[in-house]
Every structure is written in C-alpha cells, then in structure tokens.
Enzyme design. Structure first.
Site, PDB file in Angstrom:
ATOM      1  N   HIS A  52     -42.349  36.995 -45.768  1.00 51.71           N
ATOM      2  CA  HIS A  52     -42.440  37.499 -44.399  1.00 51.71           C
ATOM      3  C   HIS A  52     -42.128  38.991 -44.413  1.00 51.71           C
ATOM      4  CE1 HIS A  52     -41.764  33.443 -42.114  1.00 51.71           C
ATOM      5  NE2 HIS A  52     -42.637  33.327 -43.109  1.00 51.71           N
ATOM      6  N   GLU A  54     -40.004  40.789 -42.813  1.00 54.75           N
ATOM      7  CA  GLU A  54     -38.579  41.111 -42.885  1.00 54.75           C
ATOM      8  C   GLU A  54     -38.047  40.977 -44.310  1.00 54.75           C
ATOM      9  OE1 GLU A  54     -39.013  38.692 -38.948  1.00 54.75           O
ATOM     10  OE2 GLU A  54     -40.045  38.857 -40.871  1.00 54.75           O
ATOM     11  N   CYS A  82     -37.797  34.567 -37.598  1.00 56.23           N
ATOM     12  CA  CYS A  82     -37.651  33.116 -37.698  1.00 56.23           C
ATOM     13  C   CYS A  82     -36.268  32.808 -38.292  1.00 56.23           C
ATOM     14  CB  CYS A  82     -38.757  32.538 -38.575  1.00 56.23           C
ATOM     15  SG  CYS A  82     -38.608  32.991 -40.331  1.00 56.23           S
ATOM     16  N   CYS A  85     -35.746  34.256 -41.878  1.00 61.81           N
ATOM     17  CA  CYS A  85     -35.521  35.706 -41.885  1.00 61.81           C
ATOM     18  C   CYS A  85     -34.174  36.057 -41.254  1.00 61.81           C
ATOM     19  CB  CYS A  85     -36.663  36.413 -41.170  1.00 61.81           C
ATOM     20  SG  CYS A  85     -38.215  36.294 -42.105  1.00 61.81           S
TER      21      CYS A  85
END
Length: 154
Positions: A52, A54, A82, A85
């Site tokens: 992701h 992040e 999410c 993360c």
C-alpha cells in the site's frame, strides 16, 4: 510548505499509481519540511498485498533514516489508512497523519474503526482528516468509473 501543499504531492504520487493500473493512492513522509519517503499503491505490480502507498512510504523513509522508528514525522496520504497501514504507522511511531478522502469500507481512522483513538495501544498518532478530500475522492471515483467503463459526470 503546508498540509495542502504536501497533499498535492501525495496526489501526484496517486496519479502515478493510477497510471500503472493500481488504485490511485499516494503517500509521503515529511519531517521538518523535508520529504523522507514517498510511496504509491503497488500491490498488483509487486504481487504484494502489503504494498500500500503508506507502507511503501514508510519503507522509503525508514531506509532514508536508517531506522524503523520515525518519530517527529508526518505521513500525508490521499486515502484514509486501512487497519494494516494504521498498525504500521503506529509501529513506526509517526507523530501525525494527514489524509484526504475517507474510506467508508476499510478506513481505520474513524470511518469503520478508529485504531488511532484506541486508548489501550501504547502509541497514539494524531490524525488530521479531510485535507483536499474532494480532489482525493474524485481521483478515486474517476479511476473506478473508468474501470467499470463509465464516464464520471461531474
């Protein structure tokens, strides 16, 4: 540069993700005005469910500093993190996150759950929500509309 300016740079990274066929989310990590890490969504291209935006920015900043802890840093991300993360953000000891669009399906900073407000956890990251939210949300809805073969009407 202020929060809006840094979010503009995160939006540029999100556009890179979209151009690569990934969900357009971009992130960067900043300390004292210096960008330490950049990332955009890459789970499809990297065959990595953890890639992701992040996490990619955290990895970049940690490598830049030579430390997995990132105190004094702010993460700018175009979409609410999410749970995965959010956990990584807390483990990195970031001081603050600034995000654009809320994620009503998987958001872990208040939309579905709020891990950052969980008093039982040992680190608490400050959260600023909604910076350039309309631009961030528009980028995401445009991407998904195009994927479905529809043109998004503004």
């Amino acid at each position: 540069m202020d929060d809006s300016g840094f979010m503009g740079l995160a939006l540029d990274l999100a556009r890179q993700a979209g151009a690569a066929g990934e969900v357009p989310v971009g992130a960067l990590i900043v300390s004292e005005g210096e960008i330490l890490g950049r990332g955009f969504n890459q789970p499809i291209g990297r065959h990595d469910p953890t890639a992701h935006a992040e996490v990619m920015a955290l990895r970049d900043a940690a490598a830049h500093l030579g430390n997995y802890r990132l105190p004094g840093c702010t993460l700018y991300v175009t979409l609410e993190p999410c749970a995965m993360c959010a956990g990584a953000i807390m483990h990195a000891r970031l001081d603050r996150i600034v995000f654009g669009a809320r994620d009503p399906k998987t958001g872990a900073a208040g939309s579905v759950i709020d891990l950052f407000a969980e008093a039982r956890l040992n680190h608490h990251t400050a959260v600023v929500a909604g910076v350039r939210a309309d631009e961030c949300a528009s980028l995401l809805s445009g991407f998904f509309a195009a994927r479905r073969g529809r043109t998004l009407v503004a």
